[in-house]
Enzyme design. Structure first.
Site, PDB file in Angstrom:
ATOM      1  N   LYS A  13       9.936  -4.395  30.961  1.00  0.00           N
ATOM      2  CA  LYS A  13       8.510  -4.180  31.209  1.00  0.00           C
ATOM      3  C   LYS A  13       7.680  -5.426  30.873  1.00  0.00           C
ATOM      4  CE  LYS A  13       8.236  -0.598  28.434  1.00  0.00           C
ATOM      5  NZ  LYS A  13       9.637  -0.615  27.951  1.00  0.00           N
ATOM      6  N   ARG A  88       3.149   6.746  26.665  1.00  0.00           N
ATOM      7  CA  ARG A  88       4.520   7.045  26.250  1.00  0.00           C
ATOM      8  C   ARG A  88       4.709   8.530  25.954  1.00  0.00           C
ATOM      9  NH1 ARG A  88       5.766   1.591  24.227  1.00  0.00           N
ATOM     10  NH2 ARG A  88       7.964   1.389  23.748  1.00  0.00           N
ATOM     11  N   ARG A 160      12.668  -9.269  16.795  1.00  0.00           N
ATOM     12  CA  ARG A 160      11.929  -8.141  16.235  1.00  0.00           C
ATOM     13  C   ARG A 160      12.817  -7.325  15.311  1.00  0.00           C
ATOM     14  NH1 ARG A 160       8.964  -5.420  21.300  1.00  0.00           N
ATOM     15  NH2 ARG A 160       9.539  -3.557  20.134  1.00  0.00           N
TER      16      ARG A 160
HETATM   17  P1  ADP Z   1       9.553  -2.071  23.923  1.00  0.00           P
HETATM   18  O1  ADP Z   1       9.295  -3.516  24.252  1.00  0.00           O
HETATM   19  O2  ADP Z   1      10.895  -1.833  23.413  1.00  0.00           O
HETATM   20  O3  ADP Z   1       9.216  -1.153  25.054  1.00  0.00           O
HETATM   21  P2  ADP Z   1       7.035  -1.926  22.482  1.00  0.00           P
HETATM   22  O4  ADP Z   1       6.717  -3.288  22.051  1.00  0.00           O
HETATM   23  O5  ADP Z   1       6.343  -1.409  23.701  1.00  0.00           O
HETATM   24  O6  ADP Z   1       8.606  -1.756  22.678  1.00  0.00           O
HETATM   25  O7  ADP Z   1       6.766  -0.903  21.303  1.00  0.00           O
HETATM   26  C1  ADP Z   1       7.251  -1.143  19.999  1.00  0.00           C
HETATM   27  C2  ADP Z   1       6.878   0.042  19.113  1.00  0.00           C
HETATM   28  O8  ADP Z   1       5.445   0.179  19.065  1.00  0.00           O
HETATM   29  C3  ADP Z   1       7.381   1.392  19.585  1.00  0.00           C
HETATM   30  O9  ADP Z   1       8.710   1.656  19.167  1.00  0.00           O
HETATM   31  C4  ADP Z   1       6.379   2.339  18.913  1.00  0.00           C
HETATM   32  O10 ADP Z   1       6.652   2.489  17.532  1.00  0.00           O
HETATM   33  C5  ADP Z   1       5.072   1.557  19.029  1.00  0.00           C
HETATM   34  N1  ADP Z   1       4.372   1.875  20.289  1.00  0.00           N
HETATM   35  C6  ADP Z   1       4.146   1.030  21.339  1.00  0.00           C
HETATM   36  N2  ADP Z   1       3.476   1.670  22.310  1.00  0.00           N
HETATM   37  C7  ADP Z   1       3.273   2.940  21.884  1.00  0.00           C
HETATM   38  C8  ADP Z   1       2.664   4.095  22.459  1.00  0.00           C
HETATM   39  N3  ADP Z   1       2.118   4.075  23.687  1.00  0.00           N
HETATM   40  N4  ADP Z   1       2.638   5.233  21.715  1.00  0.00           N
HETATM   41  C9  ADP Z   1       3.158   5.273  20.485  1.00  0.00           C
HETATM   42  N5  ADP Z   1       3.761   4.230  19.898  1.00  0.00           N
HETATM   43  C10 ADP Z   1       3.830   3.072  20.582  1.00  0.00           C
HETATM   44  P1  ADP Z   2      10.666  -4.205  27.483  1.00  0.00           P
HETATM   45  O1  ADP Z   2       9.279  -4.810  27.447  1.00  0.00           O
HETATM   46  O2  ADP Z   2      10.811  -3.148  28.551  1.00  0.00           O
HETATM   47  O3  ADP Z   2      11.123  -3.717  26.146  1.00  0.00           O
HETATM   48  P2  ADP Z   2      11.578  -6.988  27.844  1.00  0.00           P
HETATM   49  O4  ADP Z   2      10.834  -7.485  29.026  1.00  0.00           O
HETATM   50  O5  ADP Z   2      11.148  -7.445  26.508  1.00  0.00           O
HETATM   51  O6  ADP Z   2      11.680  -5.361  27.910  1.00  0.00           O
HETATM   52  O7  ADP Z   2      13.130  -7.337  28.067  1.00  0.00           O
HETATM   53  C1  ADP Z   2      14.104  -7.018  27.087  1.00  0.00           C
HETATM   54  C2  ADP Z   2      15.108  -8.166  26.972  1.00  0.00           C
HETATM   55  O8  ADP Z   2      15.890  -8.241  28.157  1.00  0.00           O
HETATM   56  C3  ADP Z   2      14.453  -9.532  26.827  1.00  0.00           C
HETATM   57  O9  ADP Z   2      15.296 -10.299  25.993  1.00  0.00           O
HETATM   58  C4  ADP Z   2      14.438 -10.100  28.249  1.00  0.00           C
HETATM   59  O10 ADP Z   2      14.505 -11.523  28.256  1.00  0.00           O
HETATM   60  C5  ADP Z   2      15.701  -9.493  28.836  1.00  0.00           C
HETATM   61  N1  ADP Z   2      15.571  -9.132  30.260  1.00  0.00           N
HETATM   62  C6  ADP Z   2      14.492  -8.641  30.903  1.00  0.00           C
HETATM   63  N2  ADP Z   2      14.764  -8.376  32.201  1.00  0.00           N
HETATM   64  C7  ADP Z   2      16.076  -8.685  32.376  1.00  0.00           C
HETATM   65  C8  ADP Z   2      16.974  -8.631  33.525  1.00  0.00           C
HETATM   66  N3  ADP Z   2      16.574  -8.180  34.709  1.00  0.00           N
HETATM   67  N4  ADP Z   2      18.242  -9.042  33.330  1.00  0.00           N
HETATM   68  C9  ADP Z   2      18.653  -9.485  32.118  1.00  0.00           C
HETATM   69  N5  ADP Z   2      17.879  -9.561  31.019  1.00  0.00           N
HETATM   70  C10 ADP Z   2      16.593  -9.174  31.141  1.00  0.00           C
END
Ligand code: ADP
Ligand code: ADP
Ligand code: ZN
Length: 217
Positions: A13, A88, A160
């Site tokens: 994302k 979410r 992280r």
């Molecule tokens: P990811 O990149 O894995 O999708 P995020 O950076 O979006 O993770 O979120 C990290 C953490 O922040 C989540 O595990 C949750 O604890 C909190 N968080 C983020 N967005 C939301 C949301 N919309 N509602 C509740 N908690 C959230």
């Molecule tokens: P999210 O915001 O959904 O948690 P991220 O964009 O942070 O996901 O991506 C999670 C991890 O996977 C990062 O280390 C990113 O560089 C890697 N990544 C993202 N898209 C791809 C893809 N299509 N193939 C391989 N690795 C990816």
């Protein structure tokens, strides 16, 4: 154009939002980034959020909704936004509908990036984030030109705490229980567009761009 990026943790994302942001000239609003900013600034909200985030749980709806509402009221969000990580929960989705309707706006679409659990774990265990601009990298799939340094801004990269395998497992359970029901919610609203997240970054990016072009027609 108000868009939502929906998908499990690690589905890409953040990576894709950064690209779409350039292509569509819309701000990227990530709830996780807003929480981490608050943690960095040691605000009361940050302190509260940290406890939940460290355990891989969701921050309660009321504070999350209030934080995003405030962000969406900023003038740069007037013409649209790419939401990443919000909503979410069903309660957040309903609140978002209301927020937008209150000012005569509506969602243009929800881009659902589908990825199996095994793959999310591989992605998150190699994820490195820029401490300054939040750009995500991957040790193998998307490494920076210089190890530990952000290509975009020169900031220092870090891993992280909540990307540790035990916390990732907790986050995946939370995703399936609380967030996955949104797939059906938005499908029923005829807003859902599903994209296969398993391809490489370029392939997913092309699929998302085409999906948004179709939404604009
Ligand atoms: P990811 O990149 O894995 O999708 P995020 O950076 O979006 O993770 O979120 C990290 C953490 O922040 C989540 O595990 C949750 O604890 C909190 N968080 C983020 N967005 C939301 C949301 N919309 N509602 C509740 N908690 C959230
Ligand atoms: P999210 O915001 O959904 O948690 P991220 O964009 O942070 O996901 O991506 C999670 C991890 O996977 C990062 O280390 C990113 O560089 C890697 N990544 C993202 N898209 C791809 C893809 N299509 N193939 C391989 N690795 C990816
Ligand atoms: Zn950076």
């Amino acid at each position: 154009m108000y868009l939502v990026l929906l998908g499990p943790p690690g589905s890409g994302k953040g990576t894709q939002a950064e690209r779409l942001k350039e292509q569509l000239r819309l701000p990227h609003v990530a709830s996780g980034d807003l929480f981490r900013e608050n943690i960095g600034n040691e605000t009361e909200l940050g302190l509260l959020a940290k406890g939940y985030m460290d355990r891989g749980q969701l921050v309660p709806d009321d504070v999350t909704i209030a934080m995003v509402r405030e962000r969406l009221q900023q003038p740069d969000c007037d013409d649209g936004v790419i939401l990443d990580g919000f909503p979410r929960t069903l309660a957040q989705a309903l609140a978002l509908d209301k927020m937008l309707a209150g000012t005569g706006r509506a969602l243009a679409g929800v881009l659902y990036i589908n990825l199996p659990d095994e793959e999310t774990v591989r992605r998150l265990s190699g994820r490195w984030i820029c401490g300054q601009c939040q750009t995500p990298y991957h040790a193998v799939f998307s490494p920076p030109a210089e190890e530990g340094v952000c290509d975009e801004c020169g900031g220092e990269l870090y891993q992280r705490d909540d990307d540790r395998p035990e916390t990732v497992r907790a986050r995946l359970i939370v995703y399936h229980e609380q967030t996955a029901p949104l797939i059906d919610y938005y499908r029923r609203a005829r807003l859902l567009v599903e994209v296969d997240g398993a391809g490489d970054i370029e392939a997913v990016s092309a699929a998302l761009l085409e999906a948004t072009r179709n939404l604009m027609k």
